[in-house]
Design a protein around this motif. Structure first.
Motif, PDB file in Angstrom:
ATOM      1  N   PHE A   1     -25.403  42.411  -5.267  1.00 41.13           N
ATOM      2  CA  PHE A   1     -25.005  41.142  -4.654  1.00 41.13           C
ATOM      3  C   PHE A   1     -24.605  40.113  -5.716  1.00 41.13           C
ATOM      4  CE2 PHE A   1     -26.003  36.951  -2.829  1.00 41.13           C
ATOM      5  CZ  PHE A   1     -25.120  36.968  -1.771  1.00 41.13           C
ATOM      6  N   SER A   2     -25.333  40.098  -6.832  1.00 37.43           N
ATOM      7  CA  SER A   2     -25.068  39.095  -7.872  1.00 37.43           C
ATOM      8  C   SER A   2     -23.685  39.252  -8.489  1.00 37.43           C
ATOM      9  CB  SER A   2     -26.131  39.173  -8.976  1.00 37.43           C
ATOM     10  OG  SER A   2     -25.923  40.329  -9.782  1.00 37.43           O
ATOM     11  N   GLU A   3     -23.105  40.437  -8.338  1.00 37.37           N
ATOM     12  CA  GLU A   3     -21.761  40.646  -8.872  1.00 37.37           C
ATOM     13  C   GLU A   3     -20.692  40.180  -7.883  1.00 37.37           C
ATOM     14  OE1 GLU A   3     -21.845  44.763 -10.353  1.00 37.37           O
ATOM     15  OE2 GLU A   3     -19.921  44.229 -11.265  1.00 37.37           O
ATOM     16  N   LEU A   4     -21.043  40.179  -6.601  1.00 40.96           N
ATOM     17  CA  LEU A   4     -20.081  39.801  -5.571  1.00 40.96           C
ATOM     18  C   LEU A   4     -20.097  38.298  -5.314  1.00 40.96           C
ATOM     19  CD1 LEU A   4     -20.980  42.586  -2.969  1.00 40.96           C
ATOM     20  CD2 LEU A   4     -19.115  42.626  -4.642  1.00 40.96           C
ATOM     21  N   TYR A   5     -21.294  37.712  -5.442  1.00 46.47           N
ATOM     22  CA  TYR A   5     -21.486  36.313  -5.098  1.00 46.47           C
ATOM     23  C   TYR A   5     -21.773  35.510  -6.352  1.00 46.47           C
ATOM     24  CZ  TYR A   5     -23.564  32.170  -2.891  1.00 46.47           C
ATOM     25  OH  TYR A   5     -23.841  30.878  -2.477  1.00 46.47           O
ATOM     26  N   THR A   6     -20.835  34.672  -6.771  1.00 39.33           N
ATOM     27  CA  THR A   6     -21.067  33.901  -7.998  1.00 39.33           C
ATOM     28  C   THR A   6     -20.893  32.400  -7.738  1.00 39.33           C
ATOM     29  OG1 THR A   6     -18.795  33.981  -8.868  1.00 39.33           O
ATOM     30  CG2 THR A   6     -20.210  35.869  -9.362  1.00 39.33           C
ATOM     31  N   LYS A   7     -21.055  32.001  -6.480  1.00 42.11           N
ATOM     32  CA  LYS A   7     -20.914  30.573  -6.165  1.00 42.11           C
ATOM     33  C   LYS A   7     -22.127  29.779  -6.617  1.00 42.11           C
ATOM     34  CE  LYS A   7     -17.935  31.288  -2.183  1.00 42.11           C
ATOM     35  NZ  LYS A   7     -17.974  31.462  -0.734  1.00 42.11           N
ATOM     36  N   LYS A   8     -23.236  30.447  -6.821  1.00 40.34           N
ATOM     37  CA  LYS A   8     -24.456  29.849  -7.373  1.00 40.34           C
ATOM     38  C   LYS A   8     -24.964  30.817  -8.441  1.00 40.34           C
ATOM     39  CE  LYS A   8     -24.938  26.423  -4.466  1.00 40.34           C
ATOM     40  NZ  LYS A   8     -25.084  25.008  -4.856  1.00 40.34           N
ATOM     41  N   PRO A   9     -25.706  30.313  -9.423  1.00 38.60           N
ATOM     42  CA  PRO A   9     -26.329  31.252 -10.367  1.00 38.60           C
ATOM     43  C   PRO A   9     -27.341  32.126  -9.623  1.00 38.60           C
ATOM     44  CG  PRO A   9     -26.430  28.989 -11.198  1.00 38.60           C
ATOM     45  CD  PRO A   9     -25.978  28.913  -9.765  1.00 38.60           C
ATOM     46  N   VAL A  10     -27.184  33.420  -9.747  1.00 35.09           N
ATOM     47  CA  VAL A  10     -28.121  34.368  -9.145  1.00 35.09           C
ATOM     48  C   VAL A  10     -28.849  35.093 -10.278  1.00 35.09           C
ATOM     49  CG1 VAL A  10     -28.384  36.419  -7.705  1.00 35.09           C
ATOM     50  CG2 VAL A  10     -26.665  34.698  -7.101  1.00 35.09           C
ATOM     51  N   ILE A  11     -30.150  34.949 -10.314  1.00 37.23           N
ATOM     52  CA  ILE A  11     -30.962  35.630 -11.333  1.00 37.23           C
ATOM     53  C   ILE A  11     -31.754  36.717 -10.616  1.00 37.23           C
ATOM     54  CG2 ILE A  11     -32.842  35.384 -13.012  1.00 37.23           C
ATOM     55  CD1 ILE A  11     -30.443  33.794 -13.948  1.00 37.23           C
ATOM     56  N   VAL A  12     -31.585  37.954 -11.049  1.00 38.49           N
ATOM     57  CA  VAL A  12     -32.306  39.060 -10.433  1.00 38.49           C
ATOM     58  C   VAL A  12     -33.521  39.399 -11.296  1.00 38.49           C
ATOM     59  CG1 VAL A  12     -32.171  41.436  -9.603  1.00 38.49           C
ATOM     60  CG2 VAL A  12     -30.166  39.937  -9.462  1.00 38.49           C
ATOM     61  N   VAL A  13     -34.681  39.429 -10.670  1.00 40.61           N
ATOM     62  CA  VAL A  13     -35.928  39.725 -11.384  1.00 40.61           C
ATOM     63  C   VAL A  13     -36.398  41.116 -10.975  1.00 40.61           C
ATOM     64  CG1 VAL A  13     -38.346  39.079 -11.685  1.00 40.61           C
ATOM     65  CG2 VAL A  13     -36.586  37.298 -11.462  1.00 40.61           C
ATOM     66  N   SER A  14     -36.561  42.000 -11.949  1.00 41.23           N
ATOM     67  CA  SER A  14     -37.144  43.323 -11.705  1.00 41.23           C
ATOM     68  C   SER A  14     -38.388  43.421 -12.573  1.00 41.23           C
ATOM     69  CB  SER A  14     -36.136  44.421 -12.045  1.00 41.23           C
ATOM     70  OG  SER A  14     -35.022  44.348 -11.176  1.00 41.23           O
ATOM     71  N   ASP A  15     -39.328  42.574 -12.293  1.00 40.53           N
ATOM     72  CA  ASP A  15     -40.506  42.452 -13.151  1.00 40.53           C
ATOM     73  C   ASP A  15     -41.573  41.645 -12.409  1.00 40.53           C
ATOM     74  OD1 ASP A  15     -42.075  42.560 -15.528  1.00 40.53           O
ATOM     75  OD2 ASP A  15     -40.249  42.472 -16.722  1.00 40.53           O
TER      76      ASP A  15
END
Lengths: 308, 308
Positions: free
Chosen positions: A45-59
């Motif tokens: 999703f973070s690659e498709l949607y860049t209208k807001k900063p998207v930070i993905v947490v895997s931790d």
């Protein structure tokens, strides 16, 4: 349901209409938390949607900036993933606006806005159910596009003989796949890698253009062991420089890339068609290697020993 | 300057005091653009600094959200990297506040706030020069910490025999390294991967805990080819769950991890010590394999053919 039946539900998953009622203008940023088959949803999703900063947490931990202007989206198919629950607790303490996607477990019992998805699938076979609520809420697609995508996936369900042939060749030669993507499908390449890992139980890796030209390109000419790797380029780039990079990289390093073209017109169609091709390729490879694609006993054993 | 001399400059690089005069409170988010040896700087920084959302771009395009509340940091050792220059142009059009780090080239000739760093090194040998301005500006470290880190790096310069032994074993067995990290050194594991690629000219990969437990763990038990890989765990985790994950993963999959401990007390010391150990390991492997660690002819050829 056997694994093949699971795979065939993807064409229904893209029709899934659940959505959050959220106004992105109310947030400065979005944090998506998830692991493995659930976490990849945030990355794609973070690659498709860049209208807001998207930070993905895997931790286990959320970033320090998260506050009441942050939309926190927790994704856990089981609803019991310990890392995701750890971040959820921190998001509550930080005052984030919280929503979640799950099929059950502890996450489903919280009093946040939770979208419940069907149970009984492998998490990695539910990518559509987990991704669609994000798309429906923030990047909606038309009914026409859903339907055409569903039809494209049905077509792949009924005709994937070429992927079977490729899988058998990889298995026969005992090759290690290196899946190469590019924007907006870098994370689809990673999805393929993880599907090789989980379904076929083989080591596999991913990378993307143009970044790989700045480091991984040198050994494509190969000091040693290059011949055991199978380099698979997924999709057809729109960007002319990326197109040239792929071609030139293959030529100057003498690497015979295997090309897996995308299908469909829109990004949405191409995304799901590419994902589904990876599903079938890794399923066929599991079959050829006589391993059970649904076996996740090691991961279960690890969770038991971790006491979670 | 030969490559070994280049490596030895790292202890001076951590003393580099240049900084931007920027007030992070004026920005909603930070976009750092860079490729390869320059881009890794942004990735490493994004793990240390989470007070604002940091999005690292290793591609031609900036995200849609970038605007006059965005701090854009362009990093290109040469100053001529086409992807970075493409994002710079877009950042100008989007009205971002722009700063840059470079040793020369087109980036140095722009009228943004540019920090000039010494010329004549390989980009990947200048990591300290590129990273320190970010740390000095946003996460300052004390003089004591710089000095103790510099001394630690000098110690590694003068005693790295163990890394040489490991490098020779990897080379003799023609192993493919898989470097495993964890927060806050996930990207240090990636740095090691790229150093194997560029210095030793071998394929190498990286991954991190706990994410890898959700997919890559299954094949650690191995369907095929597992024995050609060398799994290297870098650093000593503070997080008890991560510590248990590493141990249990090794046990239940029968994987003999090679442990490369960190050194030093602070995150800053550990960060640079781990980076430097990767530098030496890959340098010694290049030497053992009789390849030139500074040879980047393929990448140069690619750039020529791309016409950039």
């Amino acid at each position: 349901m056997d694994f093949l039946e699971e795979l065939k539900t993807l064409k229904e998953q893209v029709l899934f209409r659940e959505r959050f009622t959220i106004d992105p203008e109310k947030y400065d940023n979005i944090v998506i938390s998830g692991m493995g088959g659930s976490g990849i949803v945030g990355n794609i999703f973070s690659e498709l949607y860049t209208k807001k900063p998207v930070i993905v947490v895997s931790d286990y931990d959320i970033p320090e900036f998260a506050n009441d202007r942050t939309l926190f989206i927790g994704i856990s198919y089981s609803g019991n993933t310990e890392e995701t629950l750890s971040t959820l607790k921190q998001a509550e303490e930080a005052g984030c606006h919280i929503v979640g996607i799950t099929s059950g477990g502890k996450l489903s019992k919280t009093n946040h806005g939770i979208i419940k998805i069907p149970r009984g699938l492998q998490p990695r076979s539910s990518l559509g159910y987990m991704l669609m609520p994000l798309i429906n809420s923030l990047l909606p697609v038309s009914d026409e596009e859903r339907i055409s995508t569903s039809q494209l996936l049905a077509k792949i369900d009924s005709d994937n003989a070429q992927l079977k042939t490729l899988a058998e060749e990889i298995g026969r030669k005992q090759q290690i796949p290196v899946v190469l993507g590019f924007s907006p499908f870098k994370w689809v390449a990673y999805r393929w890698k993880t599907q090789f890992n989980e379904n076929s139980k083989i080591l596999a890796f991913s990378n993307f253009f143009p970044e790989l030209n700045h480091n991984e390109t040198m050994p494509y000419k190969g000091t040693y062991r290059k011949d055991i790797f199978r380099f698979i380029v997924i999709g057809n780039p729109d960007n002319e420089q990326i197109k040239k990079r792929i071609e030139i990289t293959g030529n100057i390093t003498g690497t015979g890339f295997t090309y897996l073209p995308d299908e469909g017109q829109s990004t949405f169609e191409k995304l799901f068609a590419l994902i589904h091709k990876g599903d079938y390729l890794t399923y066929h490879l599991a079959h050829y290697l006589n391993v059970d694609p649904t076996d996740v006993s090691l991961i279960e054993e690890l969770k038991r020993k971790l006491g979670s």
